[in-house]
Design a protein around this motif. Structure first.
Motif, mmCIF file in Angstrom:
data_model
loop_
_atom_site.group_PDB
_atom_site.id
_atom_site.type_symbol
_atom_site.label_atom_id
_atom_site.label_comp_id
_atom_site.label_asym_id
_atom_site.label_seq_id
_atom_site.Cartn_x
_atom_site.Cartn_y
_atom_site.Cartn_z
ATOM 1 N N HIS A 1 60.711 44.253 54.655
ATOM 2 C CA HIS A 1 62.043 44.164 54.023
ATOM 3 C C HIS A 1 62.412 45.511 53.402
ATOM 4 O O HIS A 1 63.546 45.981 53.521
ATOM 5 N N ILE A 2 61.458 46.103 52.718
ATOM 6 C CA ILE A 2 61.716 47.400 52.079
ATOM 7 C C ILE A 2 62.013 48.454 53.148
ATOM 8 O O ILE A 2 62.912 49.285 53.000
ATOM 9 N N ALA A 3 61.278 48.372 54.251
ATOM 10 C CA ALA A 3 61.494 49.340 55.339
ATOM 11 C C ALA A 3 62.923 49.223 55.883
ATOM 12 O O ALA A 3 63.557 50.238 56.180
ATOM 13 N N GLN A 4 63.416 47.996 55.996
ATOM 14 C CA GLN A 4 64.796 47.846 56.484
ATOM 15 C C GLN A 4 65.786 48.488 55.517
ATOM 16 O O GLN A 4 66.777 49.083 55.935
ATOM 17 N N ALA A 5 65.500 48.349 54.221
ATOM 18 C CA ALA A 5 66.387 48.953 53.226
ATOM 19 C C ALA A 5 66.301 50.479 53.276
ATOM 20 O O ALA A 5 67.292 51.186 53.078
ATOM 21 N N GLU A 6 65.116 50.970 53.577
ATOM 22 C CA GLU A 6 64.919 52.428 53.601
ATOM 23 C C GLU A 6 65.471 53.082 54.852
ATOM 24 O O GLU A 6 65.856 54.247 54.839
ATOM 25 N N PHE A 7 65.444 52.329 55.978
ATOM 26 C CA PHE A 7 65.798 52.953 57.266
ATOM 27 C C PHE A 7 66.972 52.239 57.934
ATOM 28 O O PHE A 7 66.816 51.618 58.989
ATOM 29 N N ASP A 8 68.138 52.275 57.324
ATOM 30 C CA ASP A 8 69.391 51.846 57.956
ATOM 31 C C ASP A 8 69.433 50.388 58.398
ATOM 32 O O ASP A 8 70.117 50.036 59.359
ATOM 33 N N GLY A 9 68.670 49.520 57.728
ATOM 34 C CA GLY A 9 68.830 48.087 57.958
ATOM 35 C C GLY A 9 68.148 47.524 59.180
ATOM 36 O O GLY A 9 68.366 46.373 59.528
ATOM 37 N N TRP A 10 67.331 48.324 59.858
ATOM 38 C CA TRP A 10 66.629 47.780 61.026
ATOM 39 C C TRP A 10 65.270 48.431 61.193
ATOM 40 O O TRP A 10 64.957 49.420 60.542
ATOM 41 N N LEU A 11 64.454 47.823 62.063
ATOM 42 C CA LEU A 11 63.089 48.295 62.261
ATOM 43 C C LEU A 11 62.950 48.892 63.663
ATOM 44 O O LEU A 11 62.891 48.172 64.649
ATOM 45 N N SER A 12 62.913 50.201 63.735
ATOM 46 C CA SER A 12 62.679 50.861 65.021
ATOM 47 C C SER A 12 61.168 50.832 65.281
ATOM 48 O O SER A 12 60.380 50.623 64.352
ATOM 49 N N PRO A 13 60.743 51.047 66.520
ATOM 50 C CA PRO A 13 59.300 51.102 66.789
ATOM 51 C C PRO A 13 58.601 52.130 65.884
ATOM 52 O O PRO A 13 57.493 51.877 65.396
ATOM 53 N N GLU A 14 59.268 53.251 65.646
ATOM 54 C CA GLU A 14 58.643 54.291 64.807
ATOM 55 C C GLU A 14 58.469 53.805 63.362
ATOM 56 O O GLU A 14 57.456 54.079 62.723
ATOM 57 N N VAL A 15 59.470 53.071 62.870
ATOM 58 C CA VAL A 15 59.359 52.548 61.502
ATOM 59 C C VAL A 15 58.222 51.527 61.431
ATOM 60 O O VAL A 15 57.428 51.521 60.480
ATOM 61 N N SER B 1 50.920 61.008 52.686
ATOM 62 C CA SER B 1 51.312 62.351 53.127
ATOM 63 C C SER B 1 50.656 62.714 54.464
ATOM 64 O O SER B 1 51.095 63.610 55.155
ATOM 65 N N LYS B 2 49.590 61.966 54.814
ATOM 66 C CA LYS B 2 48.891 62.287 56.060
ATOM 67 C C LYS B 2 49.491 61.573 57.267
ATOM 68 O O LYS B 2 49.084 61.783 58.388
ATOM 69 N N ILE B 3 50.434 60.641 56.975
ATOM 70 C CA ILE B 3 51.078 59.961 58.105
ATOM 71 C C ILE B 3 52.161 60.878 58.634
ATOM 72 O O ILE B 3 52.953 61.424 57.873
ATOM 73 N N ASN B 4 52.158 61.031 59.945
ATOM 74 C CA ASN B 4 53.166 61.928 60.513
ATOM 75 C C ASN B 4 53.824 61.248 61.705
ATOM 76 O O ASN B 4 53.321 61.303 62.823
ATOM 77 N N ILE B 5 54.908 60.550 61.437
ATOM 78 C CA ILE B 5 55.647 59.895 62.518
ATOM 79 C C ILE B 5 57.063 60.427 62.507
ATOM 80 O O ILE B 5 57.720 60.457 61.470
ATOM 81 N N VAL B 6 57.493 60.870 63.676
ATOM 82 C CA VAL B 6 58.809 61.502 63.766
ATOM 83 C C VAL B 6 59.681 60.725 64.739
ATOM 84 O O VAL B 6 59.204 60.269 65.778
ATOM 85 N N ALA B 7 60.918 60.475 64.356
ATOM 86 C CA ALA B 7 61.879 59.868 65.277
ATOM 87 C C ALA B 7 63.158 60.678 65.229
ATOM 88 O O ALA B 7 63.654 60.995 64.139
ATOM 89 N N ASN B 8 63.686 61.041 66.378
ATOM 90 C CA ASN B 8 64.905 61.857 66.459
ATOM 91 C C ASN B 8 64.800 63.106 65.583
ATOM 92 O O ASN B 8 65.704 63.417 64.805
ATOM 93 N N ASN B 9 63.682 63.785 65.692
ATOM 94 C CA ASN B 9 63.438 65.025 64.938
ATOM 95 C C ASN B 9 63.425 64.838 63.429
ATOM 96 O O ASN B 9 63.562 65.781 62.678
ATOM 97 N N LYS B 10 63.310 63.572 62.998
ATOM 98 C CA LYS B 10 63.300 63.327 61.553
ATOM 99 C C LYS B 10 61.998 62.620 61.198
ATOM 100 O O LYS B 10 61.602 61.666 61.896
ATOM 101 N N GLU B 11 61.353 63.081 60.142
ATOM 102 C CA GLU B 11 60.100 62.442 59.766
ATOM 103 C C GLU B 11 60.392 61.080 59.144
ATOM 104 O O GLU B 11 61.282 60.944 58.309
ATOM 105 N N ILE B 12 59.629 60.069 59.572
ATOM 106 C CA ILE B 12 59.761 58.736 58.995
ATOM 107 C C ILE B 12 58.919 58.700 57.721
ATOM 108 O O ILE B 12 57.707 58.910 57.764
ATOM 109 N N LYS B 13 59.571 58.456 56.612
ATOM 110 C CA LYS B 13 58.823 58.469 55.352
ATOM 111 C C LYS B 13 59.557 57.642 54.308
ATOM 112 O O LYS B 13 60.777 57.765 54.175
ATOM 113 N N PHE B 14 58.843 56.786 53.590
ATOM 114 C CA PHE B 14 59.431 56.031 52.476
ATOM 115 C C PHE B 14 59.815 56.984 51.339
ATOM 116 O O PHE B 14 59.167 58.014 51.145
ATOM 117 N N SER B 15 60.821 56.598 50.580
ATOM 118 C CA SER B 15 61.133 57.336 49.349
ATOM 119 C C SER B 15 59.980 57.152 48.355
ATOM 120 O O SER B 15 59.138 56.259 48.534
#
Lengths: 444, 196
Positions: B54-68, B12-26
């Motif tokens: 691998h899980i991150a790719q599944a969570e965030f549209d199939g790819w790894l952005s720098p923010e992810v 909960s203390k990680i705060n990374i935002v990309a395109n005004n959306k917080e990056i966060k695992f389910s």
């Protein structure tokens, strides 16, 4: 069909589940092994003559005996399930259909080696098999075959499955260890060998899936009985992945020693060349081993029948022989272009080189470019010598055997099919039909 | 050191935002991450990086952005560069956006012998894209890959975790139609299999 020690009972319903596997005698070897002393299991594997089934063919019992045992330091067993050698698909087949034989083999082997935490490193592309293995491991925990004090023996083991993410080089054992540590898969300089300093700097054994699985029947029938199967130092059974232009591609468990001719033509195995074509060439042990023309794969240079054994396939050295390797048996019919085939392999090695050693990083790219030039009808006669020169300067000059694996297919293709390279150069693009056929283009 | 939740840091203390959306695992992905980290000895948690990516790719549209990747670095309490250098080494990690269905056609040795080039050419023509490209509707990306250990059932292609084997052009049609109709994103670690 010879004895089936790994692929037996595949037709039994539920063989991929714990209960189905147990109904066919599954986990009986584990119960027997836990009554033995760990060092006696190592001796049994030594007696069996089992050799690494991943490709190198190093005696498994000897590899195990090298494991350092400094007091107070954990030891690790890793199963190499990063099956990526082109032409090889036996491990995937075994894990998919009979996951528990690998789990049982891992428990017995970990007990023999004194490892309390073990990993199965499976390539990421086989994610559906990852989940199959995870389910099998969960079942084994629930049955008391994993965890603390397994079956009251006092032996503890945690077994985990770990997935890679697409890198052929991670099949090399030190690259695999780097990868399991969460890094790029760059092979390590040896020594130290993993048996002394492996995973997280601790003594580690890395064995192929089929090798670990073979420990299960070895314990069941004894090493001595296992060694009676096969010919000479090629003992036991081997899974062969048969692919290419044959009537019946698939995974076959053979008793080592079956004649190559029988393997290709008999109905029990490959069932002959498809569409009534003639055999042109075979890559007998995965893309890395030298390709042989039909006459040399069926008979040695001395005119003896070539057998499916480590020794017979290697007979004649690289001048006229090859290697059993991983058992990835790729068959090519008379219409196949050897130049295009080796171009394809060169693209693979160029793509998969980790880039650590200059001869491999640069050399694989050069070979691919020169072969592309040949296919494009722009080759010159000196290109054949240049290719030969480059492969010579890669072989033996890299940290890991990947360099050799990239060099050998090129060397063997030139050695046995030089005239085909010359034809590409002399004909160039002038022979349009030929050019279109080899490049798989539509004539318009 | 692991905190009470088993994670290295309070997610909960990680705060990374990309395109005004917080990056966060389910929640499921976080629980699975926690479980995976525990498979390795204390202090060796970096080992979990490949499964977690691998899980991150599944969570965030199939790819790894720098923010992810930065997010994964925070979860594992390692430097972002340690994630970048790993993500760039392994070919299964997509560093650019991909279509909902990444079609991976094996083009090595045995698959080539059995007609992989025809399959690639057919898909290129059918979808109107070249190898490496994505269709305008964002549905399909075509990528040729090296040997997937399916040589006895060549030619073959992989979509998500599924191996489609013994391909014919008719089969390719049916498979692509099914995926277009379903419209679901597929990843190697399938989203529905992200469970603790």
């Amino acid at each position: 069909m010879g004895r089936q020690l790994l692929l037996d009972n595949l037709d039994k319903p539920g063989i991929n589940t714990l209960s189905g596997y147990q109904q066919t005698g599954g986990y009986e070897s584990l119960k027997k092994a836990l009554q033995m002393k760990p060092e006696d299991i190592v001796t049994e594997v030594q007696k069996s003559g089992l050799r690494g089934r991943g490709g190198a063919g190093f005696p498994t019992g000897m590899k195990w005996s090298f494991l350092a045992k400094p007091p107070g330091e954990p030891r690790y067993l890793i199963c190499n399930a990063d099956e990526s050698e082109p032409g090889t698909f036996k491990d995937r087949y075994l894990m998919q259909h009979k996951p528990h034989i690998l789990v049982e083999g891992m428990i017995i082997s970990s007990f023999a080696l004194g490892a309390n935490t073990s990993y199965i490193y499976i390539r990421g592309e086989m994610m559906y098999v990852y989940h199959i293995l995870q389910k099998a491991i969960d079942e084994a925990y629930a049955a008391g075959y994993l965890g603390k004090n397994i079956l009251g023996s006092g032996f503890d083991l945690d077994l985990h499955v770990h997935c890679g993410a697409g890198a052929y080089i991670c099949g090399e054992e030190t690259a695999l260890i780097e990868s399991l540590e969460g890094k790029r898969g760059n092979p390590r300089i040896k020594p130290p060998f993993p048996a002394v300093k492996g995973l997280w700097g601790c003594p580690t054994v890395v064995n192929n899936v089929e090798t670990i699985a073979a420990v299960v029947p070895i314990i069941r029938i004894t090493g001595e009985e296992y060694a009676k199967i096969g010919v000479g130092k090629s003992t036991g059974t081997k899974l062969i992945s048969a692919s290419g232009h044959i009537n019946k591609p698939g995974v076959y468990e053979i008793e080592l020693g079956v004649p190559v001719e029988e393997f290709i033509y008999s109905e029990q195995y490959c069932g002959g060349i498809r569409n009534g074509k003639k055999l042109k060439a075979v890559v007998a042990g995965g893309s890395s081993v030298p390709v042989l023309p039909a006459e040399l794969i069926l008979k040695t240079a001395n005119g003896e029948a070539r057998l499916m054994t480590y020794e017979s396939l290697a007979d004649g050295g690289f001048a006229t022989g090859t290697m059993l390797g991983s058992g990835g048996f790729i068959v090519m019919d008379e219409d196949t272009s050897i130049v295009k085939n080796v171009w394809n392999f060169s693209r693979f090695y160029h793509h998969e080189s980790c880039g650590q050693c200059s001869p491999c990083r640069e050399g694989t790219g050069w070979m691919y470019k020169i072969l592309s030039r040949l296919l494009d009808g722009k080759g010159e006669t000196k290109d054949i010598d240049l290719l030969w020169d480059i492969q010579r300067k890669i072989e033996g000059k890299t940290i890991c055997p990947f360099g050799d694996a990239a060099a050998w297919p090129v060397a063997a293709s030139i050695r046995h099919f030089r005239n085909e390279f010359e034809q590409y150069i002399s004909k160039g693009k002038s022979d349009v039909k030929h050019y279109y056929r080899i490049n798989n283009l539509q004539e318009s | 050191m692991l905190n009470e939740s088993g994670l290295l840091v309070e997610s909960s203390k990680i705060n990374i935002v990309a395109n005004n959306k917080e990056i966060k695992f389910s929640d499921d992905a976080l629980a699975l991450t926690e479980k995976l980290i525990k498979r390795y000895p204390e202090g060796k948690h970096k080992s979990a990086i490949l499964p977690i990516l691998h899980i991150a790719q599944a969570e965030f549209d199939g790819w790894l952005s720098p923010e992810v990747m930065d997010y994964v670095a925070s979860l594992l309490k390692i430097q972002p560069i340690e994630v970048y250098e790993v993500a760039t080494f392994y070919t299964m990690f997509n560093l650019k956006p991909v279509g909902k269905c990444l079609i991976e056609v094996c083009h090595t040795g045995p698959c080539w012998l059995m007609g992989a080039e025809d399959v690639v050419r057919y898909i290129e023509k059918k979808l109107g894209i070249k190898n490496g490209e994505t269709t305008a509707d964002g549905m399909f990306t075509l990528k040729t890959v090296e040997c997937l250990a399916s040589c006895g059932t060549a030619p073959m292609m992989q979509i998500g975790e599924t191996y489609h084997e013994n391909l014919t052009l008719e089969k390719v049609d049916a498979i692509l139609d099914d995926h277009r109709n379903a419209g679901v994103r597929r990843t190697h670690w399938e989203k529905e299999k992200i469970k603790p």
